[in-house]
Design an enzyme around this catalytic site. Structure first.
Site, mmCIF file in Angstrom:
data_model
loop_
_atom_site.group_PDB
_atom_site.id
_atom_site.type_symbol
_atom_site.label_atom_id
_atom_site.label_comp_id
_atom_site.label_asym_id
_atom_site.label_seq_id
_atom_site.Cartn_x
_atom_site.Cartn_y
_atom_site.Cartn_z
ATOM 1 N N SER A 41 26.676 26.463 -0.569
ATOM 2 C CA SER A 41 25.609 25.552 -0.161
ATOM 3 C C SER A 41 26.091 24.478 0.798
ATOM 4 O O SER A 41 25.269 23.768 1.382
ATOM 5 C CB SER A 41 24.969 24.896 -1.395
ATOM 6 O OG SER A 41 25.905 24.063 -2.058
ATOM 7 N N LYS A 52 20.106 17.429 -5.658
ATOM 8 C CA LYS A 52 20.969 17.004 -4.553
ATOM 9 C C LYS A 52 20.331 15.855 -3.774
ATOM 10 O O LYS A 52 20.989 14.845 -3.467
ATOM 11 C CB LYS A 52 21.251 18.192 -3.634
ATOM 12 C CG LYS A 52 22.131 19.253 -4.273
ATOM 13 C CD LYS A 52 22.294 20.465 -3.361
ATOM 14 C CE LYS A 52 23.200 21.514 -4.007
ATOM 15 N NZ LYS A 52 23.354 22.720 -3.176
#
Length: 791
Positions: A657, A700
């Site tokens: 990611s 996040k």
């Protein structure tokens, strides 16, 4: 701010709102009887329970908290055909092989009848046999036999006496027994007088004495035979009378169970054993005190043979309606297959058929057994024993010692035929492991009921979730939830799912949230749970679990973790990651740096070199190298070496990611164009530079937002995510408000160029040209260096 409004997201994109609901409180909603979003699992479960062929047992698989056990119970409760009540099971004594008790199946309810009937037989048999031995008929017949023996004795001895008299001898009874002596003139001849007789006379008398003594010995040898004949005759009479008594006592039992051949055969064996052991029922001459017989005392001590005539009601189906459904939450070998208890007798451990105890398989026989798969596999030998039982289709009671090959002296009860549906409940990973490593698994568990952890957020699912909330509120006696509270719960369900298009199908977190919101409402004295209570419950739970998150956030605030949220830096970018610890999952920014130099085209992944990078992360770095080569080195080799690092990262790094962030920071280092530190970026990238979806997008963004908020939002901060992740946004309400107010920004990217333009404020073409120019410069320096070496 740069001109990237076409990639900016609105506040409405950050969180999906639940539309107004058409009721005031859940008291106006019909509760849901069951679960929602599990139609696939329900159909599989209905099929698995219904089909009766061998091997069609069921494995219910899915993530924890989806209500797997609840749905299994509900499906079994609501099935159209509850099934027939299975047979009772009893164990009785095996008179031929005492170590192998006999298992007998009887129609439901008749096992208890047989037990009660045999208890009555055992209780009455003592008195009946005693009465038989005390009857006038028995005493008369015994006296006749005794008199017959006495008459034979008298007759034989009378003949000996007459014969002795004829030979001048007299038969005398002495303390030493019978003896013969000479007799003259009515007097026994004394030894002195005998010595004065002529030798011929003495010899004649001695011959007569020897003859009579031989005759006496012959008679005495016949006496034991006469007594044996008498005892045999008496025993025959006793057996005949005992048989009549036993037959009379068992007559009612035989009549009640004449339709069951196995019971009838066992009753015949009981009758024969009573006849064989009749004297065990008689009073003990040295121990009987006149008030209690030996059998009555022995019934207390569990030692008398009459106990062998009792029945061990092993499985009792009285009061059962339909086939049984048993859940075993501690599936050890003994709890599944039963056990044989033992007792101390004369210093030794012994057992008998009455000490055989049933297991869950016995109780579920004829119905369904539900077992937790992980606990089953964690119990020594339980999994192999269950597979063996399903293969053989019989339940064998074995001790763990016997299963492990240890020598034992326990009973070996006759196995009971197995006709039960086994339902294992466990996680998907456990199912896949068993399917791949155990060759028997697919043959024994042919039906998989796969539970979904999410469901589409459509009108049907939203209505179903509302009804489920109403059902839980009523079942747990919670306050009613108003429409606003239900709407907040629906939105929280989407946050659990991590997708604005879906709702979570997990039952456990939903139930917990409803109970905790109810507590908040009661604490403020409300009559119904409102949206404020749901928000408060969510916040309280995050606070309870948030020690580590708050501690980590504090390290960003005090500068311990050197992540910048302002200014511009060449070769540095804020990546985003998720940290999961137990139930807690939160995001945090990571400072990613890149350095370049003249070299041979190698890309150094410092995380991998230090054994901190996982395989997926390594793959992401290799994709970066592939992109650089294809984009900038198609015509000539790259004369550059670069290194990438997650600064202040002391744990493992895995996943791809951060690969988009790594590619951006690498291009920044090559182009010497700075990256704005007010942004953070997350996303995977492919070899063509396209942005790919990643997980944990909400956590996040929220992690970076919290750091920026603590340092002070100034309207410049924001986060970049892949375009495909926009549908996953279900951010906290405070972030949605900040986006609406322009204090925080969200951007989406379809490719690398979108990311470069947002992070640098320059056009992507400008960045690529700068990169190409720098690479050309490095190549010239490399060639000059090589040329100098050749000189």
């Amino acid at each position: 701010m740069p001109s990237n409004g076409n990639r900016a997201l609105e506040a409405s994109d950050a969180r999906r709102r639940c539309a107004a609901l058409p009721f005031e409180t859940t008291n106006d909603v019909e509760p849901l009887d069951g679960l929602i979003g599990q139609s696939r699992a329900e159909e599989a479960l209905r099929f698995g329970v219904g089909i009766r062929h061998k091997g069609y047992n069921v494995f219910v698989l899915g993530p924890p908290g989806t209500g797997k056990h609840h749905l299994v119970r509900d499906a079994l409760r609501r099935r159209a055909d509850p099934g027939q009540v299975p047979a009772d099971q009893v164990y009785v004594h095996n008179f031929q092989r005492p170590d192998r008790p006999i298992a007998i199946a009887l129609p439901a309810g008749r096992g208890a009848e047989l037990e009660a009937a045999m208890n009555e037989v055992v209780r009455d048999l003592d008195d009946a046999i005693l009465a038989m031995f005390e009857s006038d008929d028995y005493r008369t017949r015994r006296r006749v036999i005794e008199q017959k023996v006495e008459a034979r004795h008298e007759e034989a001895f009378a003949k000996l006496a007459t014969r002795a008299t004829e030979q001048g001898l007299r038969m005398l009874r002495t303390p030493a027994g019978l003896a013969f002596a000479p007799f003259v003139d009515g007097q026994v001849l004394e030894p002195d007088a005998f010595a004065k007789l002529p030798d011929e006379k003495q010899a004649e008398i001695r011959a007569s004495l020897e003859e009579m003594e031989n005759a006496l010995r012959e008679v005495m040898h016949q006496v034991p035979a006469w007594r044996r004949e008498a005892r045999d005759e008496l025993r025959e009479i006793e057996e005949d009378l005992t048989r009549l008594v036993a037959r009379h006592q068992l007559e009612r039992v035989r009549a009640g169970f004449a339709d069951l051949d196995k019971v009838a055969a066992w009753l015949d064996a009981v009758e024969a054993d009573v006849v064989q052991h009749v004297h065990a029922f008689l009073p003990s001459e040295d121990e009987n005190d006149g008030n209690e017989s030996v059998v009555q005392a022995a019934l207390h001590e569990h030692m008398h043979p009459a106990l062998r005539y009792r029945v061990n009601l092993f499985v009792d189906r009285r009061g059962l309606e339909g086939a049984p459904v048993i859940e075993e939450d501690h599936p050890t070998v003994e709890r599944l297959f039963g056990r044989v208890d033992r007792r101390v007798h004369l210093g030794a451990l012994i057992s008998d058929f009455s000490m055989i105890k049933p297991g869950a398989l016995h109780r579920a026989n004829g119905g369904t057994l539900v077992v937790d798969a992980r606990r089953l596999l964690g119990s020594p030998a339980a999994w192999d024993s269950l597979k063996r039982a399903l293969t053989r289709r019989e339940i064998e009671i074995e001790s763990l010692g016997k299963e492990l090959g240890m020598t034992t002296s326990e009973l070996d009860p006759e196995p009971i035929p197995l006709d039960a549906k086994i339902i294992l409940v466990g996680e998907r990973q456990l199912y896949y492991v068993l399917a791949s490593v155990d060759p028997d698994f697919d043959q024994l568990f042919k039906v998989a009921a796969d539970f979904d952890d999410v469901m589409p957020w459509d009108e049907e699912s939203q209505t179903g979730l509302t009804r489920l909330i109403a059902g839980i509120a009523r079942a747990d006696e919670l306050l009613p939830f108003d429409a606003g509270a239900v709407a907040r719960v629906v939105e929280q369900s989407a946050r659990w799912a991590g997708d604005r298009r879906q709702l979570s199908a997990e039952l456990s977190p939903l139930s917990n949230l409803l109970r905790e919101a109810d507590w908040k409402a009661r604490d403020r004295g409300a009559e119904a749970v409102g949206a404020i209570d749901v928000r408060a419950a969510i916040a309280a739970r995050e606070h309870r679990l948030g020690r580590l998150r708050e501690r980590t956030l504090g390290r960003f605030t005090d500068g311990t973790l050197g992540v910048r949220t302002d200014g511009e830096v060449v070769g540095q970018v804020n990546g985003l990651s998720v940290l999961s610890v137990g139930e807690l999952a939160f995001g945090q920014p990571s400072r990613i740096t890149a350095r370049v130099r003249v070299g041979g085209g190698d890309l150094v992944d410092i995380e991998r070199q230090s054994d901190l990078g996982g395989k997926i992360h390594t793959k992401g770095v290799m994709i970066l190298s592939s992109y650089l080569t294809s984009r900038y080195g198609a015509e000539r080799p790259l004369s550059v070496s670069a290194s990438l690092a997650f600064e202040q990262s002391y744990g493992g790094v895995d996943g791809d990611s951060a690969s988009m962030a790594e590619l951006c920071v690498l291009l920044s280092a090559l182009s010497e164009i700075p990256i704005k530190q007010c942004f953070a970026i997350t996303g995977s990238v492919d070899q063509n530079g396209r942005a790919q979806v990643i997980g944990g997008v909400n956590e996040k963004i929220e992690g970076f937002y919290d750091v920026c908020r603590e340092r002070g939002l100034d309207g410049t901060h924001g986060a970049l995510i892949p375009e495909a992740n926009v549908e996953h946004l279900m951010l906290r309400e405070d972030i949605v408000e900040a986006v609406a107010a322009g204090r925080f920004h969200l951007f989406h990217m379809a490719c690398l160029d979108d990311a470069l333009e947002t992070l640098t404020g320059r056009s992507a073409e400008y960045v690529h040209e700068a990169v190409a120019a720098r690479l050309a410069s490095l190549t010239e320096r490399m060639l000059a260096h090589e040329k100098g070496k050749r000189r």
